[in-house]
Write a protein that holds these residues in place. Sequence first.
Motif, mmCIF file in Angstrom:
data_model
loop_
_atom_site.group_PDB
_atom_site.id
_atom_site.type_symbol
_atom_site.label_atom_id
_atom_site.label_comp_id
_atom_site.label_asym_id
_atom_site.label_seq_id
_atom_site.Cartn_x
_atom_site.Cartn_y
_atom_site.Cartn_z
ATOM 1 N N LYS A 153 0.261 9.116 -7.959
ATOM 2 C CA LYS A 153 -0.643 8.067 -8.448
ATOM 3 C C LYS A 153 0.061 6.711 -8.473
ATOM 4 C CE LYS A 153 -3.283 11.026 -11.509
ATOM 5 N NZ LYS A 153 -3.598 11.302 -12.914
ATOM 6 N N ALA A 154 1.335 6.706 -8.845
ATOM 7 C CA ALA A 154 2.087 5.441 -8.883
ATOM 8 C C ALA A 154 2.194 4.839 -7.490
ATOM 9 C CB ALA A 154 3.476 5.672 -9.485
ATOM 10 N N VAL A 155 2.467 5.689 -6.486
ATOM 11 C CA VAL A 155 2.552 5.222 -5.104
ATOM 12 C C VAL A 155 1.184 4.733 -4.638
ATOM 13 C CG1 VAL A 155 2.915 5.961 -2.705
ATOM 14 C CG2 VAL A 155 4.519 6.690 -4.495
ATOM 15 N N GLU A 156 0.153 5.521 -4.910
ATOM 16 C CA GLU A 156 -1.199 5.160 -4.491
ATOM 17 C C GLU A 156 -1.642 3.845 -5.141
ATOM 18 O OE1 GLU A 156 -5.215 7.562 -3.555
ATOM 19 O OE2 GLU A 156 -4.397 7.962 -5.541
ATOM 20 N N ASN A 157 -1.323 3.669 -6.406
ATOM 21 C CA ASN A 157 -1.677 2.437 -7.103
ATOM 22 C C ASN A 157 -0.947 1.244 -6.480
ATOM 23 O OD1 ASN A 157 -3.040 1.067 -9.359
ATOM 24 N ND2 ASN A 157 -0.958 0.688 -10.059
ATOM 25 N N ARG A 158 0.345 1.391 -6.257
ATOM 26 C CA ARG A 158 1.147 0.291 -5.706
ATOM 27 C C ARG A 158 0.636 -0.113 -4.327
ATOM 28 N NH1 ARG A 158 4.876 1.050 -2.188
ATOM 29 N NH2 ARG A 158 5.477 3.134 -2.856
ATOM 30 N N VAL A 159 0.402 0.854 -3.467
ATOM 31 C CA VAL A 159 -0.025 0.552 -2.094
ATOM 32 C C VAL A 159 -1.416 -0.085 -2.086
ATOM 33 C CG1 VAL A 159 -0.654 1.565 0.134
ATOM 34 C CG2 VAL A 159 1.462 2.280 -1.012
ATOM 35 N N ASN A 160 -2.357 0.501 -2.790
ATOM 36 C CA ASN A 160 -3.723 -0.037 -2.782
ATOM 37 C C ASN A 160 -3.818 -1.395 -3.474
ATOM 38 O OD1 ASN A 160 -5.924 1.887 -1.588
ATOM 39 N ND2 ASN A 160 -4.420 3.217 -2.574
ATOM 40 N N ALA A 161 -3.009 -1.614 -4.498
ATOM 41 C CA ALA A 161 -3.028 -2.903 -5.199
ATOM 42 C C ALA A 161 -2.387 -4.007 -4.368
ATOM 43 C CB ALA A 161 -2.324 -2.769 -6.546
ATOM 44 N N SER A 162 -1.652 -3.624 -3.328
ATOM 45 C CA SER A 162 -0.961 -4.638 -2.516
ATOM 46 C C SER A 162 -1.658 -4.910 -1.178
ATOM 47 C CB SER A 162 0.486 -4.203 -2.260
ATOM 48 O OG SER A 162 0.507 -3.077 -1.412
ATOM 49 N N ILE A 163 -2.786 -4.262 -0.940
ATOM 50 C CA ILE A 163 -3.501 -4.484 0.324
ATOM 51 C C ILE A 163 -4.035 -5.909 0.357
ATOM 52 C CG2 ILE A 163 -5.560 -3.853 1.665
ATOM 53 C CD1 ILE A 163 -5.107 -0.944 0.746
ATOM 54 N N GLN A 164 -3.612 -6.655 1.376
ATOM 55 C CA GLN A 164 -4.049 -8.046 1.546
ATOM 56 C C GLN A 164 -4.667 -8.184 2.938
ATOM 57 O OE1 GLN A 164 -3.994 -10.541 -0.704
ATOM 58 N NE2 GLN A 164 -3.179 -9.138 -2.232
ATOM 59 N N VAL A 165 -5.973 -8.064 3.021
ATOM 60 C CA VAL A 165 -6.678 -8.146 4.293
ATOM 61 C C VAL A 165 -7.970 -8.931 4.091
ATOM 62 C CG1 VAL A 165 -5.723 -6.012 5.279
ATOM 63 C CG2 VAL A 165 -7.768 -5.897 3.835
ATOM 64 N N GLU A 166 -8.556 -9.341 5.198
ATOM 65 C CA GLU A 166 -9.859 -9.998 5.158
ATOM 66 C C GLU A 166 -10.756 -9.375 6.209
ATOM 67 O OE1 GLU A 166 -9.721 -14.214 5.531
ATOM 68 O OE2 GLU A 166 -8.276 -14.454 3.901
ATOM 69 N N ASN A 167 -12.052 -9.359 5.924
ATOM 70 C CA ASN A 167 -13.032 -8.798 6.869
ATOM 71 C C ASN A 167 -12.594 -7.428 7.371
ATOM 72 O OD1 ASN A 167 -14.629 -11.130 6.624
ATOM 73 N ND2 ASN A 167 -13.359 -12.172 8.123
ATOM 74 N N THR A 168 -12.335 -6.546 6.417
ATOM 75 C CA THR A 168 -11.810 -5.223 6.729
ATOM 76 C C THR A 168 -12.573 -4.167 5.941
ATOM 77 O OG1 THR A 168 -9.612 -6.141 7.147
ATOM 78 C CG2 THR A 168 -9.711 -3.786 6.655
ATOM 79 N N VAL A 169 -12.832 -3.034 6.587
ATOM 80 C CA VAL A 169 -13.351 -1.861 5.895
ATOM 81 C C VAL A 169 -12.129 -1.033 5.510
ATOM 82 C CG1 VAL A 169 -14.733 0.234 6.072
ATOM 83 C CG2 VAL A 169 -15.527 -1.870 7.181
ATOM 84 N N ILE A 170 -12.025 -0.717 4.224
ATOM 85 C CA ILE A 170 -10.886 0.029 3.700
ATOM 86 C C ILE A 170 -11.369 1.395 3.238
ATOM 87 C CG2 ILE A 170 -9.054 0.078 1.953
ATOM 88 C CD1 ILE A 170 -9.567 -3.057 1.707
ATOM 89 N N ALA A 171 -10.875 2.442 3.877
ATOM 90 C CA ALA A 171 -11.144 3.807 3.424
ATOM 91 C C ALA A 171 -9.991 4.191 2.503
ATOM 92 C CB ALA A 171 -11.233 4.765 4.603
ATOM 93 N N THR A 172 -10.308 4.558 1.279
ATOM 94 C CA THR A 172 -9.278 4.916 0.315
ATOM 95 C C THR A 172 -9.159 6.422 0.174
ATOM 96 O OG1 THR A 172 -10.872 4.882 -1.510
ATOM 97 C CG2 THR A 172 -9.688 2.816 -1.032
ATOM 98 N N GLY A 173 -8.078 6.840 -0.444
ATOM 99 C CA GLY A 173 -7.947 8.241 -0.816
ATOM 100 C C GLY A 173 -8.871 8.536 -1.982
#
Length: 169
Positions: free
Chosen positions: A57-77
């Motif tokens: 969960k710590a890894v998943e939180n860190r990675v998802n909280a740091s996603i910096q994109v625009e005009n993107t569809v993001i599929a999450t776990g």
Amino acid sequence: MNNITLIGMPGAGKSSIGVVLAKVLGYQFIDSDLIIQKEEKRTLSEIIEQDGPEGFKAVENRVNASIQVENTVIATGGSVVYCDEAMQHLRSEGVVVYLKISLHLLSKRLGNLKGRGVLLKDGQTLESLYEERTPLYEKYADIIVDEEDKDLEGSLQLVLEALKRGEKA
């Protein structure tokens, strides 16, 4: 509307629908599970096995909280909804769409949960996981799309219509 983040149970079609949705909208597509694996140089199953559920969960939180994109569809776990910081970030960057699927259909679609890198507590069943996560998906969703009795194309159309209206489908 900038980014579109897809949340939902494993097997709900986040990656499948996400790729096609990105093509239709002319957006980029990313799968946050693949970003986690790339950054960690391990599979999801290995991270869970080696670091335990809290470490994952710590890894998943860190990675998802740091996603910096625009005009993107993001599929999450499927377990990203346990990560409040990540979910607040994803919500601030666009719209969150919950791909809702019934437990019955989910159990038909899924095979080995552990092999998929699904975050399960000891002795946890698919049913108890479903009951635990459903309120979290609903909490974070800006739009809820019920995929019951829909194929990929049908689900995609529901998502597109809901995005146009900006409301629950």
